[in-house]
Design a protein around this motif. Structure first.
Motif, PDB file in Angstrom:
ATOM      1  N   PRO A 258       0.829  -1.210   0.000  1.00  0.00           N
ATOM      2  CA  PRO A 258       0.000   0.000   0.000  1.00  0.00           C
ATOM      3  C   PRO A 258       0.861   1.258   0.000  1.00  0.00           C
ATOM      4  N   GLY A 259       0.310   2.318  -0.503  1.00  0.00           N
ATOM      5  CA  GLY A 259       1.017   3.593  -0.506  1.00  0.00           C
ATOM      6  C   GLY A 259       1.980   3.706  -1.680  1.00  0.00           C
ATOM      7  N   PRO A 260       2.475   4.918  -1.910  1.00  0.00           N
ATOM      8  CA  PRO A 260       3.307   5.163  -3.091  1.00  0.00           C
ATOM      9  C   PRO A 260       4.800   4.944  -2.883  1.00  0.00           C
ATOM     10  N   PHE A 261       5.242   4.784  -1.617  1.00  0.00           N
ATOM     11  CA  PHE A 261       6.678   4.869  -1.352  1.00  0.00           C
ATOM     12  C   PHE A 261       7.469   3.683  -1.893  1.00  0.00           C
ATOM     13  N   TYR A 262       6.888   2.492  -1.896  1.00  0.00           N
ATOM     14  CA  TYR A 262       7.595   1.349  -2.466  1.00  0.00           C
ATOM     15  C   TYR A 262       7.817   1.557  -3.963  1.00  0.00           C
ATOM     16  N   GLY A 263       6.795   2.063  -4.632  1.00  0.00           N
ATOM     17  CA  GLY A 263       6.953   2.352  -6.052  1.00  0.00           C
ATOM     18  C   GLY A 263       7.984   3.434  -6.299  1.00  0.00           C
ATOM     19  N   ILE A 266      11.711   2.519  -6.511  1.00  0.00           N
ATOM     20  CA  ILE A 266      12.254   1.932  -7.739  1.00  0.00           C
ATOM     21  C   ILE A 266      13.237   2.897  -8.404  1.00  0.00           C
ATOM     22  N   VAL A 267      12.940   4.198  -8.333  1.00  0.00           N
ATOM     23  CA  VAL A 267      13.780   5.187  -9.015  1.00  0.00           C
ATOM     24  C   VAL A 267      15.204   5.212  -8.455  1.00  0.00           C
ATOM     25  N   PRO A 268      15.413   5.405  -7.128  1.00  0.00           N
ATOM     26  CA  PRO A 268      16.793   5.382  -6.634  1.00  0.00           C
ATOM     27  C   PRO A 268      17.448   4.007  -6.767  1.00  0.00           C
ATOM     28  N   PHE A 269      16.648   2.936  -6.677  1.00  0.00           N
ATOM     29  CA  PHE A 269      17.214   1.595  -6.867  1.00  0.00           C
ATOM     30  C   PHE A 269      17.779   1.461  -8.274  1.00  0.00           C
ATOM     31  N   LEU A 270      17.018   1.920  -9.249  1.00  0.00           N
ATOM     32  CA  LEU A 270      17.478   1.869 -10.637  1.00  0.00           C
ATOM     33  C   LEU A 270      18.728   2.728 -10.827  1.00  0.00           C
ATOM     34  N   LEU A 271      18.766   3.889 -10.204  1.00  0.00           N
ATOM     35  CA  LEU A 271      19.929   4.773 -10.318  1.00  0.00           C
ATOM     36  C   LEU A 271      21.179   4.130  -9.718  1.00  0.00           C
ATOM     37  N   THR A 298      26.500   7.738  -5.705  1.00  0.00           N
ATOM     38  CA  THR A 298      26.037   6.470  -5.134  1.00  0.00           C
ATOM     39  C   THR A 298      25.500   6.673  -3.733  1.00  0.00           C
ATOM     40  N   GLN A 299      26.181   7.478  -2.932  1.00  0.00           N
ATOM     41  CA  GLN A 299      25.741   7.741  -1.572  1.00  0.00           C
ATOM     42  C   GLN A 299      24.373   8.435  -1.563  1.00  0.00           C
ATOM     43  N   VAL A 300      24.183   9.377  -2.471  1.00  0.00           N
ATOM     44  CA  VAL A 300      22.901  10.086  -2.541  1.00  0.00           C
ATOM     45  C   VAL A 300      21.788   9.129  -2.944  1.00  0.00           C
ATOM     46  N   PHE A 301      22.056   8.277  -3.936  1.00  0.00           N
ATOM     47  CA  PHE A 301      21.030   7.326  -4.393  1.00  0.00           C
ATOM     48  C   PHE A 301      20.673   6.326  -3.300  1.00  0.00           C
ATOM     49  N   VAL A 302      21.679   5.847  -2.566  1.00  0.00           N
ATOM     50  CA  VAL A 302      21.413   4.907  -1.472  1.00  0.00           C
ATOM     51  C   VAL A 302      20.584   5.575  -0.390  1.00  0.00           C
ATOM     52  N   ALA A 303      20.910   6.826  -0.063  1.00  0.00           N
ATOM     53  CA  ALA A 303      20.147   7.551   0.956  1.00  0.00           C
ATOM     54  C   ALA A 303      18.686   7.711   0.523  1.00  0.00           C
ATOM     55  N   LEU A 304      18.465   8.051  -0.739  1.00  0.00           N
ATOM     56  CA  LEU A 304      17.091   8.200  -1.237  1.00  0.00           C
ATOM     57  C   LEU A 304      16.337   6.872  -1.190  1.00  0.00           C
ATOM     58  N   LEU A 305      17.039   5.777  -1.511  1.00  0.00           N
ATOM     59  CA  LEU A 305      16.405   4.460  -1.452  1.00  0.00           C
ATOM     60  C   LEU A 305      16.004   4.114  -0.028  1.00  0.00           C
ATOM     61  N   LEU A 306      16.911   4.349   0.924  1.00  0.00           N
ATOM     62  CA  LEU A 306      16.620   4.018   2.317  1.00  0.00           C
ATOM     63  C   LEU A 306      15.470   4.867   2.862  1.00  0.00           C
ATOM     64  N   VAL A 307      15.438   6.139   2.495  1.00  0.00           N
ATOM     65  CA  VAL A 307      14.367   7.019   2.980  1.00  0.00           C
ATOM     66  C   VAL A 307      13.019   6.580   2.424  1.00  0.00           C
ATOM     67  N   SER A 308      12.967   6.300   1.128  1.00  0.00           N
ATOM     68  CA  SER A 308      11.699   5.891   0.532  1.00  0.00           C
ATOM     69  C   SER A 308      11.218   4.565   1.096  1.00  0.00           C
ATOM     70  N   LEU A 309      12.130   3.622   1.321  1.00  0.00           N
ATOM     71  CA  LEU A 309      11.738   2.345   1.919  1.00  0.00           C
ATOM     72  C   LEU A 309      11.305   2.526   3.373  1.00  0.00           C
ATOM     73  N   ALA A 310      11.997   3.395   4.096  1.00  0.00           N
ATOM     74  CA  ALA A 310      11.612   3.641   5.489  1.00  0.00           C
ATOM     75  C   ALA A 310      10.204   4.215   5.570  1.00  0.00           C
ATOM     76  N   PHE A 311       9.881   5.142   4.675  1.00  0.00           N
ATOM     77  CA  PHE A 311       8.525   5.692   4.648  1.00  0.00           C
ATOM     78  C   PHE A 311       7.518   4.601   4.322  1.00  0.00           C
ATOM     79  N   GLY A 312       7.862   3.737   3.349  1.00  0.00           N
ATOM     80  CA  GLY A 312       6.935   2.686   2.981  1.00  0.00           C
ATOM     81  C   GLY A 312       6.722   1.652   4.065  1.00  0.00           C
ATOM     82  N   ILE A 313       7.792   1.377   4.859  1.00  0.00           N
ATOM     83  CA  ILE A 313       7.701   0.322   5.889  1.00  0.00           C
ATOM     84  C   ILE A 313       7.070   0.831   7.169  1.00  0.00           C
TER      85      ILE A 313
END
Length: 316
Positions: A258-263, A266-271, A298-313
């Protein structure tokens, strides 16, 4: 008798030199030896052990005291195991490392840490790792640590000489780390999680070998197995792994979440995947952990991935 000699003239025998002072250690020698020993354990490469936090975070239990404690116990246990195996491996490969332009600066190859001390401390850390893992209160975590050590030693003394198998063995060590995190906090491991971790690990290992192969073209490698590979093959393995991983991650992120954050994740994961492939093509990637520590995008992309996943979880 010569009078000049008696009088102490030019031909007289010089007085005996005073006894040499005992060879005392320099004031900072003890501390420097300890620093060199820690460096020989390669603490920068312990960054790979952060994989133990992946499963607890994905399950949403990393924010609890019990979940965080279990993950930390697993992390420290794998750091002890990794440090011990690095010491033992470098002690065994000391002569080969001394012929390598980069590895010859490692503390054991450079003579800053004796081979005997490396064997002793390495063995102690290897024994201590599963013992420390037992603090989790679950026999499965020490068993996973022992399995990791078994695979590591099998790789060192056998599997690293087997073409293709060596790639899978190194990737398997990463998968075991991730699996240990799930065991430490007693959460189930989904097939999605295992597939993404496995493919990502294979991508990193293929990129590492590809970078090593390019360095070997200048006579800078002591890894004999590289002669069995070609840059095209390793590049193909890397691209196949990254492509399959992207598809799998997208299916996981868009499936029943549920919610948009998992989707959005995908963007930072792809980056991250695309950035790694670009760096490997540029000739960087022999030490993947260095990319995470030094490459700012790479550090910026990883941070964005972790933040988006944290919001989703963690957000309701």
């Amino acid at each position: 008798m010569n009078e000049k000699a008696v009088a102490g003239g030019p031909s007289a025998n010089p007085p005996a030199a005073p006894p040499a002072a005992p060879d005392l250690p320099l004031p900072g020698a003890r501390r420097f030896s300890l620093v060199a020993l820690v460096r020989a354990c390669r603490p920068r490469q312990w960054l790979k052990n952060a994989l133990v936090f992946a499963a607890p975070a994905a399950a949403g239990v990393l924010g609890t005291a019990q979940g965080l404690l279990g993950a930390l116990i697993a992390f420290v246990a794998f750091c002890l195991a990794a440090g011990g195996t690095y010491l033992l491996n470098d002690a065994a490969d000391v002569e080969a490392d001394r012929r390598h332009p980069r590895k010859r600066h490692r503390p054991i190859a450079a003579g800053l840490v004796s081979v005997r001390l490396a064997w002793i401390v390495g063995a102690l850390l290897v024994v201590l790792a599963p013992v420390f893992a037992g603090l989790s209160g679950d026999w499965r975590l020490p068993a996973v640590v022992v399995g990791y050590l078994a695979l590591t030693f099998a790789y060192t003394y056998w599997l690293k000489h087997e073409v293709v198998v060596d790639l899978v063995a190194v990737a398997g060590c990463h998968v075991i780390r991730a699996f240990a995190g799930a065991v430490a906090v007693d959460v189930p491991v989904t097939s999605w999680f295992l597939v993404v971790i496995s493919l990502g690990s294979l991508q990193l290992v293929a990129g590492k070998r590809e970078a090593e192969l390019r360095a070997a073209a200048g006579g800078n490698s002591t890894r004999a197995i590289l002669a069995a590979y070609t840059p095209g093959y390793l590049s193909g393995v890397r691209m196949m792994s990254s492509g399959a991983m992207i598809v799998t991650y997208c299916l996981w992120a868009l499936n029943d979440h549920p919610g948009p954050f998992y989707g959005i994740s995908i963007v930072p994961f792809l980056l991250i995947v695309l950035r790694h492939n670009l760096l490997v093509d540029r000739g960087v990637g022999e030490e993947p952990e260095e990319l995470a520590l030094r490459d700012r995008p790479t550090q910026v992309f990883v941070a964005l991935l972790l933040v988006s996943l944290a919001f989703g979880i963690y957000l309701p």
